[in-house]
Design a protein around this motif. Structure first.
Motif, PDB file in Angstrom:
ATOM      1  N   PRO A  78      43.548  50.991  44.478  1.00  0.00           N
ATOM      2  CA  PRO A  78      42.588  49.998  44.005  1.00  0.00           C
ATOM      3  C   PRO A  78      43.231  49.181  42.888  1.00  0.00           C
ATOM      4  N   VAL A  79      42.766  47.960  42.729  1.00  0.00           N
ATOM      5  CA  VAL A  79      43.427  47.022  41.814  1.00  0.00           C
ATOM      6  C   VAL A  79      42.431  46.508  40.786  1.00  0.00           C
ATOM      7  N   ILE A  80      42.893  46.418  39.534  1.00  0.00           N
ATOM      8  CA  ILE A  80      42.124  45.789  38.454  1.00  0.00           C
ATOM      9  C   ILE A  80      42.835  44.499  38.078  1.00  0.00           C
ATOM     10  N   LEU A  81      42.121  43.401  38.133  1.00  0.00           N
ATOM     11  CA  LEU A  81      42.680  42.070  37.864  1.00  0.00           C
ATOM     12  C   LEU A  81      42.127  41.520  36.559  1.00  0.00           C
ATOM     13  N   LEU A  82      43.040  41.045  35.706  1.00  0.00           N
ATOM     14  CA  LEU A  82      42.673  40.285  34.518  1.00  0.00           C
ATOM     15  C   LEU A  82      43.360  38.931  34.605  1.00  0.00           C
ATOM     16  N   ARG A  83      42.623  37.859  34.331  1.00  0.00           N
ATOM     17  CA  ARG A  83      43.184  36.515  34.312  1.00  0.00           C
ATOM     18  C   ARG A  83      42.960  35.939  32.910  1.00  0.00           C
ATOM     19  N   TYR A 119      45.560  53.091  39.060  1.00  0.00           N
ATOM     20  CA  TYR A 119      45.205  51.729  39.459  1.00  0.00           C
ATOM     21  C   TYR A 119      46.430  50.829  39.369  1.00  0.00           C
ATOM     22  N   VAL A 120      46.520  49.882  40.280  1.00  0.00           N
ATOM     23  CA  VAL A 120      47.419  48.755  40.070  1.00  0.00           C
ATOM     24  C   VAL A 120      46.701  47.777  39.149  1.00  0.00           C
ATOM     25  N   VAL A 121      47.415  47.286  38.156  1.00  0.00           N
ATOM     26  CA  VAL A 121      46.834  46.314  37.234  1.00  0.00           C
ATOM     27  C   VAL A 121      47.610  45.005  37.367  1.00  0.00           C
ATOM     28  N   VAL A 122      46.884  43.928  37.658  1.00  0.00           N
ATOM     29  CA  VAL A 122      47.474  42.595  37.781  1.00  0.00           C
ATOM     30  C   VAL A 122      46.951  41.743  36.631  1.00  0.00           C
ATOM     31  N   ILE A 123      47.875  41.243  35.814  1.00  0.00           N
ATOM     32  CA  ILE A 123      47.487  40.382  34.693  1.00  0.00           C
ATOM     33  C   ILE A 123      48.145  39.030  34.916  1.00  0.00           C
ATOM     34  N   TYR A 141      39.639  33.198  43.450  1.00  0.00           N
ATOM     35  CA  TYR A 141      39.479  33.583  44.864  1.00  0.00           C
ATOM     36  C   TYR A 141      40.842  33.777  45.514  1.00  0.00           C
ATOM     37  N   ASP A 142      41.720  32.793  45.372  1.00  0.00           N
ATOM     38  CA  ASP A 142      43.031  32.864  46.026  1.00  0.00           C
ATOM     39  C   ASP A 142      43.838  34.049  45.511  1.00  0.00           C
ATOM     40  N   THR A 143      43.736  34.339  44.232  1.00  0.00           N
ATOM     41  CA  THR A 143      44.465  35.479  43.678  1.00  0.00           C
ATOM     42  C   THR A 143      43.937  36.794  44.235  1.00  0.00           C
ATOM     43  N   ILE A 144      42.629  36.939  44.284  1.00  0.00           N
ATOM     44  CA  ILE A 144      42.017  38.174  44.787  1.00  0.00           C
ATOM     45  C   ILE A 144      42.409  38.419  46.246  1.00  0.00           C
ATOM     46  N   GLU A 145      42.344  37.380  47.050  1.00  0.00           N
ATOM     47  CA  GLU A 145      42.652  37.571  48.469  1.00  0.00           C
ATOM     48  C   GLU A 145      44.156  37.771  48.694  1.00  0.00           C
ATOM     49  N   TRP A 146      44.984  37.184  47.829  1.00  0.00           N
ATOM     50  CA  TRP A 146      46.427  37.468  47.899  1.00  0.00           C
ATOM     51  C   TRP A 146      46.693  38.935  47.576  1.00  0.00           C
ATOM     52  N   ILE A 147      46.030  39.445  46.531  1.00  0.00           N
ATOM     53  CA  ILE A 147      46.190  40.857  46.154  1.00  0.00           C
ATOM     54  C   ILE A 147      45.797  41.761  47.310  1.00  0.00           C
ATOM     55  N   ALA A 148      44.693  41.421  47.976  1.00  0.00           N
ATOM     56  CA  ALA A 148      44.189  42.276  49.060  1.00  0.00           C
ATOM     57  C   ALA A 148      45.200  42.424  50.193  1.00  0.00           C
ATOM     58  N   GLY A 149      46.095  41.468  50.358  1.00  0.00           N
ATOM     59  CA  GLY A 149      47.069  41.519  51.441  1.00  0.00           C
ATOM     60  C   GLY A 149      48.383  42.172  51.076  1.00  0.00           C
ATOM     61  N   GLN A 150      48.514  42.672  49.843  1.00  0.00           N
ATOM     62  CA  GLN A 150      49.774  43.270  49.416  1.00  0.00           C
ATOM     63  C   GLN A 150      49.832  44.757  49.793  1.00  0.00           C
ATOM     64  N   ARG A 173      32.741  34.022  46.152  1.00  0.00           N
ATOM     65  CA  ARG A 173      32.499  35.181  47.038  1.00  0.00           C
ATOM     66  C   ARG A 173      33.746  35.635  47.811  1.00  0.00           C
ATOM     67  N   PRO A 174      34.818  35.988  47.099  1.00  0.00           N
ATOM     68  CA  PRO A 174      35.982  36.556  47.791  1.00  0.00           C
ATOM     69  C   PRO A 174      35.616  37.892  48.419  1.00  0.00           C
ATOM     70  N   PRO A 175      35.950  38.120  49.675  1.00  0.00           N
ATOM     71  CA  PRO A 175      35.512  39.335  50.378  1.00  0.00           C
ATOM     72  C   PRO A 175      35.966  40.641  49.736  1.00  0.00           C
ATOM     73  N   HIS A 176      37.083  40.633  49.015  1.00  0.00           N
ATOM     74  CA  HIS A 176      37.640  41.879  48.497  1.00  0.00           C
ATOM     75  C   HIS A 176      37.312  42.134  47.030  1.00  0.00           C
ATOM     76  N   LEU A 177      36.492  41.283  46.413  1.00  0.00           N
ATOM     77  CA  LEU A 177      36.053  41.550  45.044  1.00  0.00           C
ATOM     78  C   LEU A 177      34.872  42.509  45.086  1.00  0.00           C
ATOM     79  N   VAL A 178      35.052  43.710  44.547  1.00  0.00           N
ATOM     80  CA  VAL A 178      34.049  44.770  44.642  1.00  0.00           C
ATOM     81  C   VAL A 178      33.137  44.792  43.428  1.00  0.00           C
TER      82      VAL A 178
END
Length: 576
Positions: free
Chosen positions: A35-40, A62-66, A90-99, A125-130
């Motif tokens: 699972p991934v935690i994203l901070l922008r 967790y994978v952490v993406v900053i 949105y684009d960042t979240i969906e890119w992460i989901a494909g890694q 509404r990115p599909p992979h944002l939980v």
């Protein structure tokens, strides 16, 4: 740093328009999907606070993406506050989901602007944002939030716009460098800068034309510029479990509580909203302390926020049965008693509204005046008068060159008698309380007032007056008279002048609070027309915001009689 953590530095993440945003990625040891935690952030993704967060959560599986947001630090493109954060998120979240290192379950966290970017991404509404953890998120309740509050523009916005006005961090013109770097003199003359007239030219005084400073001043109603970033039409579409965190002295509290209340009222995830409010200012929502100005709490006011985040993410991203579902939806810290309490809803259901009316013999000026506050309706009482001079405003800080940011609400949590000795403040205080009085919720002031100008401002502070003479503001309410009818929706009336000498009814919202006033303490209201540099100065001429020269004196009248019963409406605890 944990030797088992793997790194991917300055990883380019492609956006739909071809711009690449830079992300630093921290991964646990095993090469599997996590699972991934994203901070922008616009504040540099290699800053120590972000590295600390990444180290902690990577060590917990967790994978952490900053990620540096568009146009900041290592990311390409041009930074335009808020405008691109929805699509980029949105684009960042969906890119992460494909890694390959991602299992497709992504959560977000962040404070202030780091909260705003979460909501703007969720709006798409990115599909992979939980799930998201939204902390001290401002700028979401347009015209009633950190950008504009009932027509009042907070001058501190220039600090932020100047700081983010280049690719890297720029000097804080409203904060001496010596507060961060002892022995290093600030390149700015603080007092000269904040007195720049007109206000719109502050950027020129600093030496850098700031496009968005001027843009924000020009867009002083809820027009197309702000509508493009609004969440108003999306609450019923966003199904995201959320932990909302704010503080009683957080200047972004209006925005965070708005998001909480609207998600509870309108979202498909209305049953998955949790709220945590502590005795914190804006900075304290991520770094809580046991003391704030003259208010001292207990160590209970300093929870382990990282553990709170971890438990949240473990539940929503790892599906752990850790008891989270049994948690009360609302947890708040009640000052005065210094205790946490758990509730099932906000506002709290066991409160009643109690009116305290303003009274005087016509001489409520200064804390030594004859202004009083009680529950009895006024009868025939003389009005109070004062003169507001924009060239000699009531200060929001005792020392304008203090290292404290002059517009964070925390600067009001000091002994405010330094301002209450002025003739342009009128003060109304209750008798010493004979029993405890708990105020928890959002108070409103109904002020009947007149001015001899076509526009002016009203500032009201709710204070706790202590037996030793200290007067400590715990909440504030502000309004520009021309915004009395509201200007926060597309169909709202535009700001309109007032008629000189006419009595108007102004109903103004305070920051929410939870405070127990103890026996012997007093409630106190301070009414004035300026609070500078926390908020811009009204020149009393009807000129647009930022165009504050020339100015003129305003002769102000506060009414409190049977026809015009000025009062504060307090949410108080009922006896059980």
């Amino acid at each position: 740093m944990d030797d088992d953590i793997r790194f991917m530095w300055d990883t380019p993440v492609p956006m739909r328009d071809g711009v690449k945003l830079s992300a630093d990625i921290y991964l646990p040891a095993a090469e599997v999907g996590y699972p991934v935690i994203l901070l922008r952030t616009p504040y540099d993704n290699i800053a120590p606070r972000f590295v600390e967060i990444a180290q902690y959560f990577s060590g917990e599986g967790y994978v952490v993406v900053i990620q540096d947001v568009r146009g900041r630090f290592d990311s390409e493109g041009h930074f335009e506050p808020r405008v691109n954060e929805g699509k980029d998120g949105y684009d960042t979240i969906e890119w992460i989901a494909g890694q390959p290192w991602s299992n497709g379950k992504i959560g977000m966290m962040g404070v202030s602007y780091g909260g705003t970017v979460q909501w703007l991404a969720a709006r798409e509404r990115p599909p992979h944002l939980v799930t998201v953890v939204s902390t001290a998120t401002g700028g979401m309740r347009w015209m009633h939030d950190e950008n504009y509050m009932n027509g009042k523009f907070p001058v501190f916005q220039f600090r932020w716009l100047n700081m983010t006005g280049g690719r890297t961090m720029q000097h804080y013109p409203f904060e001496p460098l010596s507060s961060h770097q002892p022995g290093v003199a600030s390149p700015y003359n603080f007092n000269k800068i904040i007195r720049t007239r007109p206000l719109k030219d502050v950027d020129k005084a600093v030496g850098r034309t700031n496009t968005y400073w001027r843009t924000w001043l020009e867009h002083n109603t809820y027009d197309e510029y702000w509508q493009q970033m609004s969440f108003e039409d999306y609450f019923d579409k966003v199904d995201i479990p959320t932990l909302h965190i704010t503080g009683w002295f957080d200047n972004c509290q209006w925005g965070e509580l708005y998001m909480y209340n609207q998600m509870v009222a309108r979202s498909p995830a209305r049953g998955k909203q949790w709220l945590l409010i502590g005795p914190w200012d804006h900075a304290g929502t991520s770094n809580p302390q046991a003391q704030l100005g003259d208010l001292t709490f207990t160590q209970e006011a300093v929870p382990d926020l990282k553990s709170i985040h971890l438990r949240w993410f473990d539940h929503w991203l790892k599906d752990e049965d850790n008891g989270h579902d049994a948690d009360s939806k609302v947890k708040i810290f009640t000052m005065g008693k210094n205790v946490w309490r758990e509730e099932e809803s906000w506002p709290m259901p066991n409160m009643k509204n109690l009116k305290f009316y303003l009274h005087s013999g016509g001489r409520a000026n200064t804390f030594e005046g004859d202004g009083t506050l009680d529950t009895a309706m006024p009868r025939n009482e003389p009005s109070d008068h004062y003169v507001y001079d924009p060239e000699d405003p009531v200060p929001s800080v005792l020392d304008p060159e203090s290292p404290l940011p002059p517009t964070d609400v925390n600067v009001l949590t000091m002994d405010y008698r330094y301002a209450q000795h002025r003739e342009d403040t009128v003060v109304y205080s209750s008798a010493p309380l004979k029993e405890e009085l708990e105020v928890t919720g959002t108070a409103f002031i109904t002020l009947y007032a007149a001015s001899d100008c076509v526009d002016t401002d009203w500032i009201v502070l709710l204070c706790i007056a202590l037996p030793d003479g200290k007067s400590i503001p715990i909440s504030s309410a502000v309004m520009r008279a021309s915004y009395r009818a509201g200007a926060a929706r597309i169909d709202s009336p535009q700001p309109s002048p007032i008629s000189p000498g006419e009595v108007y009814r102004y109903t103004i919202e305070f920051l929410a609070t939870s405070m127990v006033f103890r026996r012997g303490q007093r409630l106190s209201l301070v009414v004035t027309s300026s609070l500078y540099p926390a908020y811009d100065l009204n020149p009393n001429t009807g000129a647009p915001i930022g165009e504050d020269v020339p100015s003129r004196l305003a002769n102000q009248t506060i009414y409190h009689n049977a026809k015009y019963p000025s009062h504060i409406l307090l949410p108080v605890a009922t006896k059980t």
